[in-house]
Design a protein around this motif. Sequence first.
Motif, PDB file in Angstrom:
ATOM      1  N   LEU A  94      48.575  41.219  13.225  1.00  0.00           N
ATOM      2  CA  LEU A  94      48.440  39.801  13.563  1.00  0.00           C
ATOM      3  C   LEU A  94      47.608  39.575  14.817  1.00  0.00           C
ATOM      4  N   THR A  95      47.895  40.319  15.874  1.00  0.00           N
ATOM      5  CA  THR A  95      47.131  40.145  17.112  1.00  0.00           C
ATOM      6  C   THR A  95      46.485  41.464  17.502  1.00  0.00           C
ATOM      7  N   VAL A  96      45.217  41.376  17.862  1.00  0.00           N
ATOM      8  CA  VAL A  96      44.481  42.554  18.308  1.00  0.00           C
ATOM      9  C   VAL A  96      44.386  42.502  19.826  1.00  0.00           C
ATOM     10  N   PRO A  97      44.836  43.541  20.535  1.00  0.00           N
ATOM     11  CA  PRO A  97      44.697  43.531  21.993  1.00  0.00           C
ATOM     12  C   PRO A  97      43.247  43.829  22.401  1.00  0.00           C
ATOM     13  N   LYS A  98      43.005  43.735  23.695  1.00  0.00           N
ATOM     14  CA  LYS A  98      41.660  44.003  24.215  1.00  0.00           C
ATOM     15  C   LYS A  98      41.416  45.511  24.180  1.00  0.00           C
ATOM     16  N   ILE A  99      40.496  45.971  23.317  1.00  0.00           N
ATOM     17  CA  ILE A  99      40.169  47.393  23.202  1.00  0.00           C
ATOM     18  C   ILE A  99      38.657  47.566  23.187  1.00  0.00           C
ATOM     19  N   ASN A 100      38.208  48.697  23.694  1.00  0.00           N
ATOM     20  CA  ASN A 100      36.797  49.058  23.642  1.00  0.00           C
ATOM     21  C   ASN A 100      36.634  50.124  22.569  1.00  0.00           C
ATOM     22  N   VAL A 101      35.758  49.854  21.604  1.00  0.00           N
ATOM     23  CA  VAL A 101      35.587  50.760  20.466  1.00  0.00           C
ATOM     24  C   VAL A 101      34.111  51.082  20.293  1.00  0.00           C
ATOM     25  N   CYS A 102      33.812  52.361  20.099  1.00  0.00           N
ATOM     26  CA  CYS A 102      32.467  52.803  19.754  1.00  0.00           C
ATOM     27  C   CYS A 102      32.545  53.400  18.356  1.00  0.00           C
ATOM     28  N   ALA A 103      31.723  52.893  17.435  1.00  0.00           N
ATOM     29  CA  ALA A 103      31.766  53.388  16.057  1.00  0.00           C
ATOM     30  C   ALA A 103      30.370  53.358  15.458  1.00  0.00           C
ATOM     31  N   LEU A 104      30.231  54.082  14.365  1.00  0.00           N
ATOM     32  CA  LEU A 104      28.960  54.106  13.645  1.00  0.00           C
ATOM     33  C   LEU A 104      28.731  52.775  12.937  1.00  0.00           C
ATOM     34  N   ARG A 105      29.801  52.254  12.337  1.00  0.00           N
ATOM     35  CA  ARG A 105      29.726  50.960  11.641  1.00  0.00           C
ATOM     36  C   ARG A 105      31.016  50.197  11.856  1.00  0.00           C
ATOM     37  N   PHE A 106      30.904  48.875  11.842  1.00  0.00           N
ATOM     38  CA  PHE A 106      32.067  47.989  11.868  1.00  0.00           C
ATOM     39  C   PHE A 106      31.946  47.058  10.677  1.00  0.00           C
ATOM     40  N   THR A 107      33.078  46.711  10.066  1.00  0.00           N
ATOM     41  CA  THR A 107      33.021  45.617   9.106  1.00  0.00           C
ATOM     42  C   THR A 107      32.935  44.328   9.925  1.00  0.00           C
ATOM     43  N   GLU A 108      32.408  43.271   9.316  1.00  0.00           N
ATOM     44  CA  GLU A 108      32.181  42.027  10.060  1.00  0.00           C
ATOM     45  C   GLU A 108      33.468  41.478  10.658  1.00  0.00           C
ATOM     46  N   THR A 109      34.538  41.462   9.867  1.00  0.00           N
ATOM     47  CA  THR A 109      35.797  40.892  10.352  1.00  0.00           C
ATOM     48  C   THR A 109      36.403  41.742  11.468  1.00  0.00           C
ATOM     49  N   ALA A 110      36.250  43.068  11.377  1.00  0.00           N
ATOM     50  CA  ALA A 110      36.787  43.940  12.422  1.00  0.00           C
ATOM     51  C   ALA A 110      36.052  43.701  13.735  1.00  0.00           C
ATOM     52  N   ARG A 111      34.731  43.589  13.669  1.00  0.00           N
ATOM     53  CA  ARG A 111      33.941  43.346  14.871  1.00  0.00           C
ATOM     54  C   ARG A 111      34.318  42.004  15.510  1.00  0.00           C
ATOM     55  N   LYS A 112      34.462  40.973  14.668  1.00  0.00           N
ATOM     56  CA  LYS A 112      34.807  39.640  15.182  1.00  0.00           C
ATOM     57  C   LYS A 112      36.171  39.636  15.858  1.00  0.00           C
ATOM     58  N   ARG A 113      37.155  40.311  15.239  1.00  0.00           N
ATOM     59  CA  ARG A 113      38.512  40.316  15.796  1.00  0.00           C
ATOM     60  C   ARG A 113      38.576  41.076  17.121  1.00  0.00           C
ATOM     61  N   ILE A 114      37.834  42.179  17.226  1.00  0.00           N
ATOM     62  CA  ILE A 114      37.833  42.960  18.466  1.00  0.00           C
ATOM     63  C   ILE A 114      37.165  42.160  19.583  1.00  0.00           C
ATOM     64  N   GLN A 115      36.032  41.538  19.265  1.00  0.00           N
ATOM     65  CA  GLN A 115      35.311  40.764  20.279  1.00  0.00           C
ATOM     66  C   GLN A 115      36.052  39.480  20.648  1.00  0.00           C
ATOM     67  N   ALA A 116      36.762  38.875  19.700  1.00  0.00           N
ATOM     68  CA  ALA A 116      37.529  37.659  19.991  1.00  0.00           C
ATOM     69  C   ALA A 116      38.683  37.952  20.944  1.00  0.00           C
ATOM     70  N   ALA A 117      39.197  39.176  20.905  1.00  0.00           N
ATOM     71  CA  ALA A 117      40.292  39.557  21.794  1.00  0.00           C
ATOM     72  C   ALA A 117      39.793  39.944  23.183  1.00  0.00           C
ATOM     73  N   GLY A 118      38.478  39.925  23.385  1.00  0.00           N
ATOM     74  CA  GLY A 118      37.916  40.286  24.685  1.00  0.00           C
ATOM     75  C   GLY A 118      37.506  41.740  24.785  1.00  0.00           C
ATOM     76  N   GLY A 119      37.548  42.451  23.681  1.00  0.00           N
ATOM     77  CA  GLY A 119      37.152  43.859  23.680  1.00  0.00           C
ATOM     78  C   GLY A 119      35.662  44.019  23.474  1.00  0.00           C
ATOM     79  N   LYS A 120      35.204  45.276  23.517  1.00  0.00           N
ATOM     80  CA  LYS A 120      33.780  45.568  23.333  1.00  0.00           C
ATOM     81  C   LYS A 120      33.608  46.443  22.102  1.00  0.00           C
TER      82      LYS A 120
END
Length: 178
Positions: A94-120
């Motif tokens: 339900l809620t994604v905390p602020k996390i910094n993630v480095c990956a080869l690919r992100f799905t669009e929704t995963a990227r949006k949820r991470i960035q919306a939580a203040g993560g990178k």
Amino acid sequence: MGVDAYKKTRVQRNVGRKVTSTNLYLKLLIKLYKFLARRTDSNFNATILRRLQQTRTARYPISVSRLVKQINTAKDKTRTLVVVGTVTDDVRLLTVPKINVCALRFTETARKRIQAAGGKTLTFDQLAQQNPTGTGTILLRGPRVREELKHFGRASGLPGSHAKPYVSHTARKGKGAR
């Protein structure tokens, strides 16, 4: 003249895999991490290089919920999570905390949820500039869940075997015995 009975079998050379992908970004990343693995003392870059050279089916995806679970157990919550593969969204979280993630690919929704939580969300070239030796990172990989892997191992039916047998689906319909 005697025969060298080392390991009683042929010894296979472990030669690096030649990447057949046409993805130019992947080829540039391999060049970059080949250089970093050679010029730095950290095993992190060699591990990243080895995983970049894997086949696409061997680069298993990992969900955001697994990343969150990992950062909750880590002592330092400011660490960067590194995944050589795809980061997928998990709607059960339900809620994604602020996390910094480095990956080869992100799905669009995963990227949006991470960035919306203040993560990178970082790319590997950005990670190489920030942490060339991999300090302050947690290297992760997704779970090995592929249907084909369930059939691997000792032949099904033999003692001690846990391999899933290949079964024809026509047998269920009653046409297998004819």
